[in-house]
Design a protein around this motif. Structure first.
Motif, PDB file in Angstrom:
ATOM      1  N   ASP A 165       0.853  -1.184   0.000  1.00  0.00           N
ATOM      2  CA  ASP A 165       0.000   0.000   0.000  1.00  0.00           C
ATOM      3  C   ASP A 165       0.891   1.237   0.000  1.00  0.00           C
ATOM      4  O   ASP A 165       2.079   1.162   0.316  1.00  0.00           O
ATOM      5  N   LEU A 166       0.335   2.366  -0.365  1.00  0.00           N
ATOM      6  CA  LEU A 166       1.129   3.588  -0.501  1.00  0.00           C
ATOM      7  C   LEU A 166       1.749   4.013   0.822  1.00  0.00           C
ATOM      8  O   LEU A 166       2.888   4.478   0.859  1.00  0.00           O
ATOM      9  N   TYR A 167       1.022   3.844   1.921  1.00  0.00           N
ATOM     10  CA  TYR A 167       1.538   4.262   3.222  1.00  0.00           C
ATOM     11  C   TYR A 167       2.809   3.491   3.561  1.00  0.00           C
ATOM     12  O   TYR A 167       3.825   4.059   3.943  1.00  0.00           O
ATOM     13  N   THR A 168       2.743   2.179   3.402  1.00  0.00           N
ATOM     14  CA  THR A 168       3.906   1.334   3.675  1.00  0.00           C
ATOM     15  C   THR A 168       5.049   1.639   2.712  1.00  0.00           C
ATOM     16  O   THR A 168       6.215   1.668   3.111  1.00  0.00           O
ATOM     17  N   MET A 169       4.714   1.884   1.447  1.00  0.00           N
ATOM     18  CA  MET A 169       5.750   2.160   0.458  1.00  0.00           C
ATOM     19  C   MET A 169       6.453   3.483   0.747  1.00  0.00           C
ATOM     20  O   MET A 169       7.669   3.590   0.603  1.00  0.00           O
ATOM     21  N   PHE A 170       5.705   4.501   1.178  1.00  0.00           N
ATOM     22  CA  PHE A 170       6.319   5.776   1.551  1.00  0.00           C
ATOM     23  C   PHE A 170       7.298   5.579   2.704  1.00  0.00           C
ATOM     24  O   PHE A 170       8.417   6.103   2.693  1.00  0.00           O
ATOM     25  N   LEU A 171       6.871   4.822   3.724  1.00  0.00           N
ATOM     26  CA  LEU A 171       7.744   4.543   4.855  1.00  0.00           C
ATOM     27  C   LEU A 171       8.997   3.805   4.403  1.00  0.00           C
ATOM     28  O   LEU A 171      10.110   4.079   4.855  1.00  0.00           O
ATOM     29  N   LEU A 205      13.055  14.850  -0.089  1.00  0.00           N
ATOM     30  CA  LEU A 205      12.109  13.761  -0.314  1.00  0.00           C
ATOM     31  C   LEU A 205      11.643  13.175   1.015  1.00  0.00           C
ATOM     32  O   LEU A 205      10.449  12.928   1.222  1.00  0.00           O
ATOM     33  N   GLY A 206      12.593  12.970   1.931  1.00  0.00           N
ATOM     34  CA  GLY A 206      12.245  12.404   3.232  1.00  0.00           C
ATOM     35  C   GLY A 206      11.313  13.305   4.020  1.00  0.00           C
ATOM     36  O   GLY A 206      10.359  12.837   4.652  1.00  0.00           O
ATOM     37  N   VAL A 207      11.542  14.608   3.983  1.00  0.00           N
ATOM     38  CA  VAL A 207      10.701  15.556   4.713  1.00  0.00           C
ATOM     39  C   VAL A 207       9.286  15.585   4.131  1.00  0.00           C
ATOM     40  O   VAL A 207       8.292  15.558   4.862  1.00  0.00           O
ATOM     41  N   VAL A 208       9.189  15.625   2.803  1.00  0.00           N
ATOM     42  CA  VAL A 208       7.880  15.666   2.147  1.00  0.00           C
ATOM     43  C   VAL A 208       7.077  14.404   2.456  1.00  0.00           C
ATOM     44  O   VAL A 208       5.897  14.473   2.845  1.00  0.00           O
ATOM     45  N   LEU A 209       7.707  13.246   2.305  1.00  0.00           N
ATOM     46  CA  LEU A 209       7.006  11.983   2.549  1.00  0.00           C
ATOM     47  C   LEU A 209       6.591  11.853   4.010  1.00  0.00           C
ATOM     48  O   LEU A 209       5.479  11.413   4.321  1.00  0.00           O
ATOM     49  N   THR A 210       7.479  12.224   4.928  1.00  0.00           N
ATOM     50  CA  THR A 210       7.165  12.113   6.350  1.00  0.00           C
ATOM     51  C   THR A 210       6.021  13.037   6.738  1.00  0.00           C
ATOM     52  O   THR A 210       5.137  12.656   7.518  1.00  0.00           O
ATOM     53  N   CYS A 225       3.586  14.012   4.858  1.00  0.00           N
ATOM     54  CA  CYS A 225       2.363  13.396   4.332  1.00  0.00           C
ATOM     55  C   CYS A 225       1.920  12.223   5.204  1.00  0.00           C
ATOM     56  O   CYS A 225       0.718  12.043   5.470  1.00  0.00           O
ATOM     57  N   LEU A 226       2.879  11.432   5.657  1.00  0.00           N
ATOM     58  CA  LEU A 226       2.557  10.269   6.485  1.00  0.00           C
ATOM     59  C   LEU A 226       2.013  10.684   7.849  1.00  0.00           C
ATOM     60  O   LEU A 226       1.246   9.936   8.464  1.00  0.00           O
ATOM     61  N   CYS A 227       2.407  11.846   8.342  1.00  0.00           N
ATOM     62  CA  CYS A 227       1.857  12.348   9.602  1.00  0.00           C
ATOM     63  C   CYS A 227       0.439  12.873   9.418  1.00  0.00           C
ATOM     64  O   CYS A 227      -0.402  12.775  10.319  1.00  0.00           O
ATOM     65  N   ALA A 228       0.174  13.458   8.248  1.00  0.00           N
ATOM     66  CA  ALA A 228      -1.140  14.053   7.994  1.00  0.00           C
ATOM     67  C   ALA A 228      -2.205  13.014   7.647  1.00  0.00           C
ATOM     68  O   ALA A 228      -3.374  13.178   8.009  1.00  0.00           O
ATOM     69  N   ALA A 229      -1.806  11.943   6.958  1.00  0.00           N
ATOM     70  CA  ALA A 229      -2.780  10.958   6.489  1.00  0.00           C
ATOM     71  C   ALA A 229      -3.624  10.342   7.609  1.00  0.00           C
ATOM     72  O   ALA A 229      -4.851  10.237   7.467  1.00  0.00           O
ATOM     73  N   PRO A 230      -3.025   9.909   8.745  1.00  0.00           N
ATOM     74  CA  PRO A 230      -3.867   9.353   9.822  1.00  0.00           C
ATOM     75  C   PRO A 230      -4.851  10.374  10.384  1.00  0.00           C
ATOM     76  O   PRO A 230      -5.952  10.011  10.801  1.00  0.00           O
ATOM     77  N   ILE A 231      -4.457  11.648  10.406  1.00  0.00           N
ATOM     78  CA  ILE A 231      -5.351  12.689  10.911  1.00  0.00           C
ATOM     79  C   ILE A 231      -6.563  12.826   9.996  1.00  0.00           C
ATOM     80  O   ILE A 231      -7.692  13.021  10.456  1.00  0.00           O
ATOM     81  N   ALA A 232      -6.338  12.708   8.689  1.00  0.00           N
ATOM     82  CA  ALA A 232      -7.460  12.745   7.750  1.00  0.00           C
ATOM     83  C   ALA A 232      -8.415  11.582   8.002  1.00  0.00           C
ATOM     84  O   ALA A 232      -9.639  11.741   7.930  1.00  0.00           O
ATOM     85  N   GLY A 233      -7.844  10.432   8.347  1.00  0.00           N
ATOM     86  CA  GLY A 233      -8.673   9.247   8.584  1.00  0.00           C
ATOM     87  C   GLY A 233      -9.496   9.320   9.848  1.00  0.00           C
ATOM     88  O   GLY A 233     -10.508   8.617   9.969  1.00  0.00           O
ATOM     89  N   ILE A 234      -9.091  10.149  10.804  1.00  0.00           N
ATOM     90  CA  ILE A 234      -9.803  10.247  12.081  1.00  0.00           C
ATOM     91  C   ILE A 234     -10.289  11.673  12.326  1.00  0.00           C
ATOM     92  O   ILE A 234     -10.503  12.070  13.471  1.00  0.00           O
TER      93      ILE A 234
END
Length: 368
Positions: free
Chosen positions: A92-98, A252-257, A259-268
């Motif tokens: 999944d995209l989340y795992t791939m970003f990590l 790249l690391g800053v941008v991806l990280t 996004c990964l912090c924001a995605a769970p907030i969108a989900g909840i």
């Protein structure tokens, strides 16, 4: 030259300016024997944008809270990445970003880094105790002191008893901490979370919770160990490849990280809008105290190095709030139990990234 000086200060390439090169990755300068204004400007721009890491995290998190649909594309929904014959590889995209983030950090490491860390187990032991003794005590103490309701108090304790998260590895990388120690601490806390998290929640909150130990171990294997190992092997055997990759990974690391912090907030977002501010003070207090205790205990109490102390602080403060939210939703009927972990996602990301950039800006992180 000037480019080499700027390169060594890049936040996403390990420790502070005084570090021994073997301990953390540096941008190679051999290929830049004749620096020019364009290259120098690039490094200065990356330095500035990376130091803005907390700002990107907060901005994207606020966007995710107000417009959760903007991050609907970044999910944990699996899809087929590779299909060979009758076999398929799903991710999944989340795992791939990590994975990409961990790979970018792995290319700055060497086998000597891990050998050095494993030969001195005291920091790992201290960090483990901070994660599974000090932070749960802080969570329980805050719940009692603030007289939180049973579901909110239980949720705060659950949040405090979760293992280290992958975001801590990224923050350690930026802060000039000890990345091999961070990876080993994340692995140790995750592997043992199968019994430590349920035990501690039972002791401090009197609640029963089941943890998918095998699933957690497989996750840390795929997200942390494998990509870091691939990067390590590339750095060891194909240095020409890593020399090409290193200059493009910080931003790249800053941008991806972020996004990964924001995605769970969108989900909840619905949960946060309804209950989030109720627990903002105790959750942020938990993280501030955890970061503080995680630094002061090893640095002042045990006289460990600055790099080790920064790492233990970040590992103690940045535990897996996303896992806490998942466990709360799965094992507790009251939705309020999940609120502390939901707020914790933002607290961990914002405070952890700000602390990492602060430490990076003052330098001083060093390998023993």
């Amino acid at each position: 030259g000037a480019v080499g000086g700027v390169a060594q200060k890049l936040p996403c390439f390990g420790g502070g300016e005084d570090e021994a090169p073997k301990a953390k990755g540096k941008i190679p300068t051999k290929a830049m024997a004749k620096p020019n204004a364009v290259v120098e400007s690039y490094f200065k721009l990356v330095e500035f944008l990376t130091l803005m890491f907390p700002v990107w995290t907060v901005v994207l998190s606020v966007v995710a809270l107000i417009h959760p649909e903007s991050f609907s594309w970044l999910t944990t929904e699996p899809f087929t990445v590779l299909k060979i014959g009758g076999m398929s590889v799903d991710s999944d995209l989340y795992t791939m970003f990590l994975g990409v983030i961990m790979l970018s950090m792995g290319i700055t490491l060497t086998f000597d880094d891990f050998a050095r860390t494993s030969q001195f187990p005291l920091p790992i032991a201290v960090g483990y105790l901070c994660q599974y003794i000090v932070k749960p005590l802080l969570g329980w103490g805050l719940a009692q002191a603030m007289q939180l309701s049973t579901p909110l108090g239980t949720g705060l304790v659950l949040l405090a008893c979760c293992p280290g998260g992958q975001a801590s590895n990224v923050a350690t990388f930026i802060a000039g901490g000890d990345l091999p120690l961070s990876v080993l601490m994340t692995l140790a806390s995750t592997v043992t979370a199968v019994f430590m998290t349920p035990l501690l929640v039972k002791v401090f909150a009197g609640a029963q919770v089941d943890v998918d130990g095998l699933g957690m171990m497989l996750s840390v294997l795929s997200v942390v160990i494998v990509p870091t190992g691939v990067g390590l092997l590339l750095n060891q055997f194909l240095p020409s490849v890593t020399e090409f990759l290193k200059p493009i990974t910080p931003l790249l690391g800053v941008v991806l990280t972020s996004c990964l912090c924001a995605a769970p907030i969108a989900g909840i977002s619905d949960v946060l809008k309804q209950y989030g501010f109720t627990l903002a003070i105790p959750v942020f207090a938990l993280h501030v105290l955890a970061f503080g205790a995680g630094y002061l205990i090893p640095r002042l109490g045990l006289k460990l190095s600055e790099g080790y102390s920064r790492t233990i602080s970040i590992e103690t403060g940045m535990q897996s709030a996303a896992l806490g939210y998942l466990l709360a939703r799965k094992h507790f009927s009251d939705p309020l139990t999940a609120v502390p972990s939901a707020v914790g996602v933002f607290a961990m990301a914002s405070l952890g990234s700000a602390l990492a950039v602060f430490w990076r800006s003052i330098g001083g992180g060093s390998a023993p």
